[in-house]
Write a protein that holds these residues in place. Structure first.
Motif, PDB file in Angstrom:
ATOM      1  N   GLY A 128       0.829  -1.207   0.000  1.00 38.16           N
ATOM      2  CA  GLY A 128       0.000   0.000   0.000  1.00 38.16           C
ATOM      3  C   GLY A 128       0.860   1.252   0.000  1.00 38.16           C
ATOM      4  O   GLY A 128       0.476   2.291   0.530  1.00 38.16           O
ATOM      5  N   ALA A 129       2.062   1.159  -0.603  1.00 37.67           N
ATOM      6  CA  ALA A 129       3.000   2.291  -0.634  1.00 37.67           C
ATOM      7  C   ALA A 129       3.151   2.787  -2.073  1.00 37.67           C
ATOM      8  O   ALA A 129       2.700   2.142  -3.022  1.00 37.67           O
ATOM      9  CB  ALA A 129       4.351   1.840  -0.086  1.00 37.67           C
ATOM     10  N   THR A 130       3.789   3.946  -2.210  1.00 38.44           N
ATOM     11  CA  THR A 130       4.023   4.509  -3.544  1.00 38.44           C
ATOM     12  C   THR A 130       5.502   4.880  -3.656  1.00 38.44           C
ATOM     13  O   THR A 130       6.257   4.806  -2.674  1.00 38.44           O
ATOM     14  CB  THR A 130       3.196   5.793  -3.779  1.00 38.44           C
ATOM     15  OG1 THR A 130       3.723   6.822  -2.917  1.00 38.44           O
ATOM     16  CG2 THR A 130       1.719   5.570  -3.487  1.00 38.44           C
ATOM     17  N   ALA A 131       5.877   5.341  -4.857  1.00 34.43           N
ATOM     18  CA  ALA A 131       7.267   5.749  -5.103  1.00 34.43           C
ATOM     19  C   ALA A 131       7.712   6.820  -4.103  1.00 34.43           C
ATOM     20  O   ALA A 131       8.889   6.880  -3.730  1.00 34.43           O
ATOM     21  CB  ALA A 131       7.407   6.248  -6.535  1.00 34.43           C
ATOM     22  N   ALA A 132       6.787   7.637  -3.653  1.00 32.24           N
ATOM     23  CA  ALA A 132       7.127   8.722  -2.718  1.00 32.24           C
ATOM     24  C   ALA A 132       7.592   8.183  -1.358  1.00 32.24           C
ATOM     25  O   ALA A 132       8.229   8.906  -0.583  1.00 32.24           O
ATOM     26  CB  ALA A 132       5.920   9.640  -2.530  1.00 32.24           C
ATOM     27  N   THR A 174      22.135  -0.940 -11.557  1.00 35.03           N
ATOM     28  CA  THR A 174      20.797  -1.327 -12.020  1.00 35.03           C
ATOM     29  C   THR A 174      19.731  -0.769 -11.078  1.00 35.03           C
ATOM     30  O   THR A 174      18.632  -0.420 -11.501  1.00 35.03           O
ATOM     31  CB  THR A 174      20.713  -2.865 -12.140  1.00 35.03           C
ATOM     32  OG1 THR A 174      21.810  -3.307 -12.950  1.00 35.03           O
ATOM     33  CG2 THR A 174      19.420  -3.305 -12.791  1.00 35.03           C
ATOM     34  N   ALA A 175      20.069  -0.654  -9.798  1.00 31.09           N
ATOM     35  CA  ALA A 175      19.136  -0.075  -8.816  1.00 31.09           C
ATOM     36  C   ALA A 175      18.668   1.309  -9.248  1.00 31.09           C
ATOM     37  O   ALA A 175      17.520   1.697  -9.005  1.00 31.09           O
ATOM     38  CB  ALA A 175      19.812   0.012  -7.447  1.00 31.09           C
ATOM     39  N   LEU A 176      19.563   2.051  -9.906  1.00 29.28           N
ATOM     40  CA  LEU A 176      19.209   3.425 -10.293  1.00 29.28           C
ATOM     41  C   LEU A 176      18.386   3.453 -11.574  1.00 29.28           C
ATOM     42  O   LEU A 176      17.599   4.385 -11.790  1.00 29.28           O
ATOM     43  CB  LEU A 176      20.461   4.280 -10.408  1.00 29.28           C
ATOM     44  CG  LEU A 176      21.252   4.323  -9.085  1.00 29.28           C
ATOM     45  CD1 LEU A 176      22.434   5.260  -9.203  1.00 29.28           C
ATOM     46  CD2 LEU A 176      20.357   4.731  -7.918  1.00 29.28           C
ATOM     47  N   ARG A 177      18.532   2.440 -12.428  1.00 30.15           N
ATOM     48  CA  ARG A 177      17.618   2.294 -13.571  1.00 30.15           C
ATOM     49  C   ARG A 177      16.212   2.023 -13.047  1.00 30.15           C
ATOM     50  O   ARG A 177      15.230   2.534 -13.555  1.00 30.15           O
ATOM     51  CB  ARG A 177      18.066   1.144 -14.489  1.00 30.15           C
ATOM     52  CG  ARG A 177      19.435   1.339 -15.122  1.00 30.15           C
ATOM     53  CD  ARG A 177      19.437   2.520 -16.056  1.00 30.15           C
ATOM     54  NE  ARG A 177      20.640   2.579 -16.868  1.00 30.15           N
ATOM     55  CZ  ARG A 177      20.985   3.623 -17.614  1.00 30.15           C
ATOM     56  NH1 ARG A 177      20.236   4.709 -17.637  1.00 30.15           N
ATOM     57  NH2 ARG A 177      22.090   3.591 -18.324  1.00 30.15           N
ATOM     58  N   VAL A 178      16.143   1.213 -11.995  1.00 31.10           N
ATOM     59  CA  VAL A 178      14.845   0.923 -11.376  1.00 31.10           C
ATOM     60  C   VAL A 178      14.282   2.195 -10.729  1.00 31.10           C
ATOM     61  O   VAL A 178      13.102   2.516 -10.869  1.00 31.10           O
ATOM     62  CB  VAL A 178      14.978  -0.213 -10.325  1.00 31.10           C
ATOM     63  CG1 VAL A 178      13.686  -0.406  -9.546  1.00 31.10           C
ATOM     64  CG2 VAL A 178      15.402  -1.519 -11.001  1.00 31.10           C
ATOM     65  N   THR A 185      12.385  10.086  -6.892  1.00 29.06           N
ATOM     66  CA  THR A 185      13.226  11.253  -7.185  1.00 29.06           C
ATOM     67  C   THR A 185      14.080  11.701  -6.001  1.00 29.06           C
ATOM     68  O   THR A 185      14.675  12.766  -6.016  1.00 29.06           O
ATOM     69  CB  THR A 185      12.338  12.434  -7.629  1.00 29.06           C
ATOM     70  OG1 THR A 185      11.321  12.614  -6.638  1.00 29.06           O
ATOM     71  CG2 THR A 185      11.696  12.172  -8.987  1.00 29.06           C
ATOM     72  N   LYS A 186      14.104  10.876  -4.953  1.00 22.77           N
ATOM     73  CA  LYS A 186      14.938  11.252  -3.798  1.00 22.77           C
ATOM     74  C   LYS A 186      15.686  10.015  -3.285  1.00 22.77           C
ATOM     75  O   LYS A 186      15.429   8.896  -3.733  1.00 22.77           O
ATOM     76  CB  LYS A 186      14.071  11.842  -2.683  1.00 22.77           C
ATOM     77  CG  LYS A 186      13.072  10.848  -2.101  1.00 22.77           C
ATOM     78  CD  LYS A 186      12.365  11.455  -0.912  1.00 22.77           C
ATOM     79  CE  LYS A 186      11.148  10.719  -0.413  1.00 22.77           C
ATOM     80  NZ  LYS A 186      11.149   9.308  -0.266  1.00 22.77           N
ATOM     81  N   GLY A 187      16.563  10.252  -2.326  1.00 26.06           N
ATOM     82  CA  GLY A 187      17.249   9.141  -1.685  1.00 26.06           C
ATOM     83  C   GLY A 187      18.418   8.619  -2.495  1.00 26.06           C
ATOM     84  O   GLY A 187      19.052   9.363  -3.236  1.00 26.06           O
ATOM     85  N   PHE A 188      18.676   7.322  -2.388  1.00 28.59           N
ATOM     86  CA  PHE A 188      19.862   6.735  -3.013  1.00 28.59           C
ATOM     87  C   PHE A 188      19.591   5.273  -3.358  1.00 28.59           C
ATOM     88  O   PHE A 188      18.557   4.707  -2.969  1.00 28.59           O
ATOM     89  CB  PHE A 188      21.066   6.853  -2.065  1.00 28.59           C
ATOM     90  CG  PHE A 188      20.836   6.227  -0.715  1.00 28.59           C
ATOM     91  CD1 PHE A 188      21.201   4.918  -0.484  1.00 28.59           C
ATOM     92  CD2 PHE A 188      20.226   6.948   0.316  1.00 28.59           C
ATOM     93  CE1 PHE A 188      20.980   4.319   0.749  1.00 28.59           C
ATOM     94  CE2 PHE A 188      20.000   6.364   1.559  1.00 28.59           C
ATOM     95  CZ  PHE A 188      20.378   5.043   1.777  1.00 28.59           C
TER      96      PHE A 188
END
Ligand code: UT7
Length: 323
Positions: free
Chosen positions: A69-73, A92-96, A103-106
């Protein structure tokens, strides 16, 4: 007080193309009977060109977020465990990350072969407990079909492609305080690096690399190390075999899985098995099996689940999680 981490959702992705043992035995000197007897594998999925590590990892991550029940945010960090990244860099993590619209974090890739998902979960748990992140996607995504040596029947029949993911988040006031990642234990023994490895890499000229395995030796270490890892996890939590509701083991060989279930005194229906249909999907195997048993309703909220894996390195580890 520092937050615990909650395994809030799981998801998986399997390539569309299924290859049976009979189909393999048309081009490899093997048989359905040998593969089933020695490993329990009946079929595996092989990725087509568009089903890259990032593509499959993104699909599994989307499913895990939806399940939570989560989103990209809600995502602060993405840890992608793989031995078959799409490129040397970016990770590859960053392609995902880009595909998901985070748009935030690492994010970063993690190399620990078949134990990669357990390593990733351990790192995510540490980050959440230390306050460095509040929402972490841990993904295992692999295209082993691209590193198999088709002249080596002892290894090419054992692996498949796929991706699995979990979304782990910091506990909040509404969460049952028995829930969460209770412990993770990870180990490595570099002196055993030559019993299971890839004989090349992007950095080596004209040698992209193929998987090499001394199966019997790996088998022997798997049985011993995984049994130790399980006892270590239970001891750290003051628990016994009887407390475990489910074993979700690495899916390399049915014989190893059965031996572990027996050691724990678990009836076979409490051990999640996918190796028959997925074969060994390396870092994807544990989260794929977990996602399947969650989706079909076998593993319920509140159940105590033991996850374990061993892979090239050698690397191995366990995680004890109450869902
Ligand atoms: O994910 C990382 C962790 N990996 C593992 O945990 C894998 C651990 N190892 C294993 O699962 C098993 O060792 C294997 C499934 C890889 C192999 O099973 P095994 O019972 O150890 O077989 P083996 O390699 O000792 O080979 C036995 C025989 C050999 O023939 P001979 O020398 O006895 O005449 C092989 O040539 O089976 C033969 N063989 C095959 N025959 C038909 C090996 N591969 C094949 C094949 N088809 N695909």
């Amino acid at each position: 007080m520092l937050p615990r981490s909650i395994l809030a959702g799981c998801g998986g992705y399997l390539p569309e193309r299924i290859v049976t043992n009979d189909e393999l035995s048309r081009t490899v000197d093997t048989s359905d009977e040998w593969i089933r007897d020695r490993t329990g594998i009946r079929q595996r999925h092989f990725a087509s060109k568009h089903e890259t590590t990032a593509f499959m990892g993104t699909a599994a991550a989307r499913a895990a977020l939806a399940d939570a029940g989560a989103t990209a945010a809600d995502v602060d960090a993405i840890i992608l465990a793989t031995s078959t990244p799409d490129q040397a860099f970016p990770a590859t993590a960053l392609r995902v990350q880009a595909e998901l619209g985070v748009t935030k974090g690492f994010g970063f890739d993690l190399s620990a072969a078949c134990a990669g998902f357990i390593y990733g979960l351990s790192v995510a748990d540490g980050m959440i407990r230390s306050g460095q992140a509040r929402g972490v996607l841990v993904i295992g995504s692999e295209v082993y079909s691209r590193i198999l040596n088709w002249q080596d029947r002892g290894t090419c029949v054992l692996f498949g492609d796929g991706a699995g993911a979990v979304f782990v988040r910091a506990a909040n006031a509404e969460d049952d305080d028995r829930r969460g990642v209770l412990s993770t234990h990870i180990h490595a023994q570099g002196t055993l690096g030559d019993i299971l490895y890839v004989d090349g890499a992007v950095g080596q000229p004209d040698k992209p690399g193929h998987l090499v395995m001394h199966g019997r030796e790996v088998f022997r270490h798997a049985v011993t190390r995984l049994a130790e890892a399980v006892e270590e996890a239970l001891a750290a939590n003051g628990m016994t075999h009887a407390d475990i509701d489910w074993l979700v083991p690495h899916q390399a060989n049915r014989r190893i899985i059965d031996a572990m279930g027996k050691k724990l005194g678990l009836p076979p229906e409490r051990v999640v098995v996918t190796v028959d249909r997925h074969a060994n999907t390396s870092a994807a195997s544990v989260p794929l099996a977990l996602a399947e048993a969650r989706a079909d309703g076998r593993i319920k909220s509140g159940d105590l689940v033991l996850l374990e894996a061993l892979g090239g390195g050698l690397t191995w580890g366990s995680a004890l999680v109450r869902l």
